[in-house]
Design an enzyme around this catalytic site. Structure first.
Site, PDB file in Angstrom:
ATOM      1  N   GLY A   1     -55.800  37.454 -24.348  1.00 33.66           N
ATOM      2  CA  GLY A   1     -56.990  38.608 -24.316  1.00 33.66           C
ATOM      3  C   GLY A   1     -56.488  39.931 -24.679  1.00 33.66           C
TER       4      GLY A   1
ATOM      5  N   ASP B   1     -55.331  24.565 -30.558  1.00 32.51           N
ATOM      6  CA  ASP B   1     -54.800  25.393 -29.364  1.00 32.51           C
ATOM      7  C   ASP B   1     -55.419  25.073 -28.216  1.00 32.51           C
ATOM      8  OD1 ASP B   1     -53.392  27.689 -28.519  1.00 32.51           O
ATOM      9  OD2 ASP B   1     -55.185  29.057 -28.954  1.00 32.51           O
TER      10      ASP B   1
HETATM   11 ZN   LIG Z   1     -52.667  30.526 -25.562  1.00 30.44          ZN
END
Ligand SMILES: [Zn+2]
Length: 336
Positions: free
Chosen positions: A187, A83
């Site tokens: 987040g 990622d």
């Molecule tokens: Zn991402």
């Protein structure tokens, strides 16, 4: 079965009209929870590791845990994906470790913070595609920037993906999958109110998909941040401010328009934290890690089962024979 190609997982998802969750992991319990959920729901699945996860696990622990996962759950097709690779070398080291897919995020410079320009993004992404495809490894690129900061990665600025530029980007780089910026962010604190059409530019996904029907689209920052998970943490002493994630219905709308990979990290973090807090609140004398990590694993598994069902990947594990990376390598070589 060995770790499989993400390209094949996404091609099959496109043919079947469903999406595949890509779940971030940092430790054994998360990997076990994802695999157990995939086995129970008969889902193909993507497990992904950020740069932070790679350094936390020292890479070797992660790759051996993934090999263990394929031995214990041979019926589950699982790809291991990097990622947000910040520079080509990060992607190359992941390929050497045994990742079957990498993301080169050239939307930011190598510091992972400063927005780059288009030509830089094309150059570094193309560089990764050449080396990755020669090894049968899948590549995800990103155009536009997401909001929020994840593991220290992100500019905090949002630049939505331009559809025409996306066409040029895919043609010049040869990527397999494209992360699009449509207003989601990384987040837990994604939105300060329930997101609507003005916050999430779902129409952009439709437009990009119509121009690039053969490129698999990726939604980042797609945790739904369910209120019950936040409430559970706060009930047992946590202090998480009210926040909203991406509604599952919006993700399902995206899946109808070419979204094949959906990144989910925060929801599992919330589930794990709530479960651990609950154990500690109930028994302040508890100090056996198994007594709080096992409930944490169960809580994460419940989230994964729910997402696998909602994204439509459930039931598709046995649909196809996984190709080897060597077969993918030959396919990429023939396509050039
Ligand atoms: Zn991402």
């Amino acid at each position: 079965m060995p770790l499989v190609s993400m390209r094949q997982l996404l091609d099959e998802a496109a043919a079947g009209g469903y999406g595949v969750g890509a779940f971030n992991v940092n430790n054994m319990e998360q990997i076990q929870a994802v695999m157990d959920a995939a086995s129970d729901t008969r889902s193909p699945v993507i497990i992904q590791a950020s740069r932070g996860a790679r350094s936390y696990t020292n890479d070797r622990f992660l790759i051996h845990l993934m090999w263990a996962a394929t031995e214990v759950y041979p019926e589950v097709p699982v790809a291991l994906h990097l990622d947000h690779g910040n520079e080509p070398d990060t992607c190359f080291s992941a390929i050497e470790q045994g990742f079957t897919s990498v993301m080169m995020d050239g939307s930011l410079l190598a510091d992972g913070k400063t927005p780059s320009d288009f030509e830089y993004n094309v150059r570094v992404t193309r560089q990764v595609v050449e080396r990755a495809h020669a090894a049968g490894v899948t590549v995800e690129g990103e155009l536009g920037t997401l909001g929020g900061i994840e593991d220290g990665h992100g500019s905090g600025e949002v630049h939505l993906t331009d559809p025409d530029q996306a066409v040029e980007f895919v043609e010049r780089t040869g990527i397999d999958a494209l992360a699009v910026a449509i207003g989601t962010s990384h987040g837990a604190y994604k939105f300060t109110k329930p997101p609507d059409g003005e916050v999430l530019a779902m129409n952009l996904i439709e437009e990009i998909h119509s121009k690039l029907p053969d490129t698999h689209l990726v939604m980042h920052g797609s945790s739904s941040v369910p209120k019950e998970l936040v409430d559970e943490i706060n009930r047992y002493g946590g202090e998480i401010a009210p926040t909203w994630g991406v509604p599952v219905e919006e993700i399902q709308l995206g899946i109808r328009h070419g979204v094949r990979k959906i990144n989910v990290d925060t929801d599992a973090r919330l589930a794990m934290t709530g479960a651990i807090r609950k154990v500690f609140a109930g028994d302040k004398g508890e100090f056996d890690p198994r007594k709080y990590l096992a409930p944490a694993r169960d809580a994460m598994k419940a989230v994964y089962v729910e997402r696998m069902t909602q994204f439509g990947q459930a039931g598709h594990a046995g649909d196809y024979e996984p190709l080897t990376l060597e077969e993918l390598r030959e396919r990429y070589a023939a396509a050039v």
